[in-house]
Design a protein around this motif. Structure first.
Motif, PDB file in Angstrom:
ATOM      1  N   ALA A  18       6.440   0.401  15.099  1.00  0.00           N
ATOM      2  CA  ALA A  18       6.247   1.328  16.222  1.00  0.00           C
ATOM      3  C   ALA A  18       6.161   0.573  17.545  1.00  0.00           C
ATOM      4  O   ALA A  18       6.764   0.975  18.546  1.00  0.00           O
ATOM      5  CB  ALA A  18       4.995   2.168  16.005  1.00  0.00           C
ATOM      6  N   LEU A  19       5.429  -0.524  17.547  1.00  0.00           N
ATOM      7  CA  LEU A  19       5.296  -1.327  18.768  1.00  0.00           C
ATOM      8  C   LEU A  19       6.641  -1.908  19.197  1.00  0.00           C
ATOM      9  O   LEU A  19       6.999  -1.874  20.370  1.00  0.00           O
ATOM     10  CB  LEU A  19       4.286  -2.456  18.547  1.00  0.00           C
ATOM     11  N   THR A  20       7.381  -2.435  18.236  1.00  0.00           N
ATOM     12  CA  THR A  20       8.675  -3.044  18.541  1.00  0.00           C
ATOM     13  C   THR A  20       9.661  -2.009  19.071  1.00  0.00           C
ATOM     14  O   THR A  20      10.373  -2.267  20.046  1.00  0.00           O
ATOM     15  CB  THR A  20       9.253  -3.732  17.289  1.00  0.00           C
ATOM     16  N   ARG A  59       7.476   8.634   8.666  1.00  0.00           N
ATOM     17  CA  ARG A  59       8.168   9.256   9.802  1.00  0.00           C
ATOM     18  C   ARG A  59       8.726   8.193  10.744  1.00  0.00           C
ATOM     19  O   ARG A  59       9.808   8.359  11.310  1.00  0.00           O
ATOM     20  CB  ARG A  59       7.228  10.200  10.537  1.00  0.00           C
ATOM     21  N   MET A  60       7.988   7.121  10.920  1.00  0.00           N
ATOM     22  CA  MET A  60       8.462   6.028  11.770  1.00  0.00           C
ATOM     23  C   MET A  60       9.728   5.414  11.179  1.00  0.00           C
ATOM     24  O   MET A  60      10.682   5.130  11.901  1.00  0.00           O
ATOM     25  CB  MET A  60       7.350   4.967  11.920  1.00  0.00           C
ATOM     26  N   GLN A  61       9.735   5.215   9.866  1.00  0.00           N
ATOM     27  CA  GLN A  61      10.919   4.663   9.213  1.00  0.00           C
ATOM     28  C   GLN A  61      12.114   5.596   9.376  1.00  0.00           C
ATOM     29  O   GLN A  61      13.225   5.148   9.646  1.00  0.00           O
ATOM     30  CB  GLN A  61      10.645   4.391   7.730  1.00  0.00           C
ATOM     31  N   ALA A  62      11.882   6.892   9.248  1.00  0.00           N
ATOM     32  CA  ALA A  62      12.968   7.870   9.440  1.00  0.00           C
ATOM     33  C   ALA A  62      13.477   7.833  10.881  1.00  0.00           C
ATOM     34  O   ALA A  62      14.684   7.906  11.124  1.00  0.00           O
ATOM     35  CB  ALA A  62      12.480   9.274   9.080  1.00  0.00           C
ATOM     36  N   HIS A  90       0.844  -1.185   0.000  1.00  0.00           N
ATOM     37  CA  HIS A  90       0.000   0.000   0.000  1.00  0.00           C
ATOM     38  C   HIS A  90       0.881   1.238   0.000  1.00  0.00           C
ATOM     39  O   HIS A  90       2.077   1.163   0.248  1.00  0.00           O
ATOM     40  CB  HIS A  90      -0.923   0.009   1.226  1.00  0.00           C
ATOM     41  N   GLU A  91       0.269   2.361  -0.290  1.00  0.00           N
ATOM     42  CA  GLU A  91       0.987   3.624  -0.210  1.00  0.00           C
ATOM     43  C   GLU A  91       1.157   3.964   1.266  1.00  0.00           C
ATOM     44  O   GLU A  91       0.177   4.038   2.004  1.00  0.00           O
ATOM     45  CB  GLU A  91       0.167   4.722  -0.902  1.00  0.00           C
ATOM     46  N   PRO A  92       2.408   4.137   1.730  1.00  0.00           N
ATOM     47  CA  PRO A  92       2.619   4.392   3.162  1.00  0.00           C
ATOM     48  C   PRO A  92       1.940   5.675   3.637  1.00  0.00           C
ATOM     49  O   PRO A  92       1.904   6.678   2.923  1.00  0.00           O
ATOM     50  CB  PRO A  92       4.138   4.525   3.288  1.00  0.00           C
ATOM     51  N   TRP A 145       2.657   8.843   8.871  1.00  0.00           N
ATOM     52  CA  TRP A 145       3.259   8.376  10.108  1.00  0.00           C
ATOM     53  C   TRP A 145       4.199   7.205   9.857  1.00  0.00           C
ATOM     54  O   TRP A 145       5.208   7.057  10.553  1.00  0.00           O
ATOM     55  CB  TRP A 145       2.207   8.019  11.156  1.00  0.00           C
ATOM     56  N   GLU A 146       3.912   6.380   8.831  1.00  0.00           N
ATOM     57  CA  GLU A 146       4.790   5.248   8.524  1.00  0.00           C
ATOM     58  C   GLU A 146       6.141   5.737   7.991  1.00  0.00           C
ATOM     59  O   GLU A 146       7.191   5.195   8.355  1.00  0.00           O
ATOM     60  CB  GLU A 146       4.134   4.316   7.504  1.00  0.00           C
TER      61      GLU A 146
END
Length: 112
Positions: free
Chosen positions: A80-82, A39-42, A31-33, A36-37
């Protein structure tokens, strides 16, 4: 190393907000991130670069925890949880501090 068998109430409670995983196929990751996804990766990249949480270690933990502890959560939320789980295991912040921060964020979102 993070303890993949330990649970944190604050993380498990978020399942009520996000909803349980319903798609069990691999299509759920195609899917298109969301913003927040990205930003989480960054954030994960910055943590790895600074030596706080190696990307390979995080991915391994994410795989292990995603198949057990966080299996009911959507795939996109597992990073994010991890990360939160691991940083609390390492005593970077406490469950109470995370709860307070999340409460503040929710209050700001309700203002909008």
């Amino acid at each position: 190393m993070s303890d993949p068998s330990r649970t944190y109430d604050i993380l498990m409670e978020t399942l009520d907000d996000i909803g349980e995983r319903t798609d069990t196929s691999l299509r759920c990751i195609e899917h298109e991130p969301e913003v927040w996804e990205n930003r989480m990766q960054a954030t994960c990249e910055a943590l790895s670069k600074n030596g706080a949480l190696d990307n390979l270690e995080r991915r391994r933990l994410e795989d292990r925890m995603g198949e057990s502890l966080y299996v009911r959560f959507p795939v996109q939320t597992r990073s994010a949880l991890t990360v939160a789980h691991t940083l609390m295991d390492r005593e970077v912040f406490t469950e109470e501090e995370l709860r307070a921060k999340m409460k503040g964020v929710r209050a700001k979102l309700e203002e909008v």
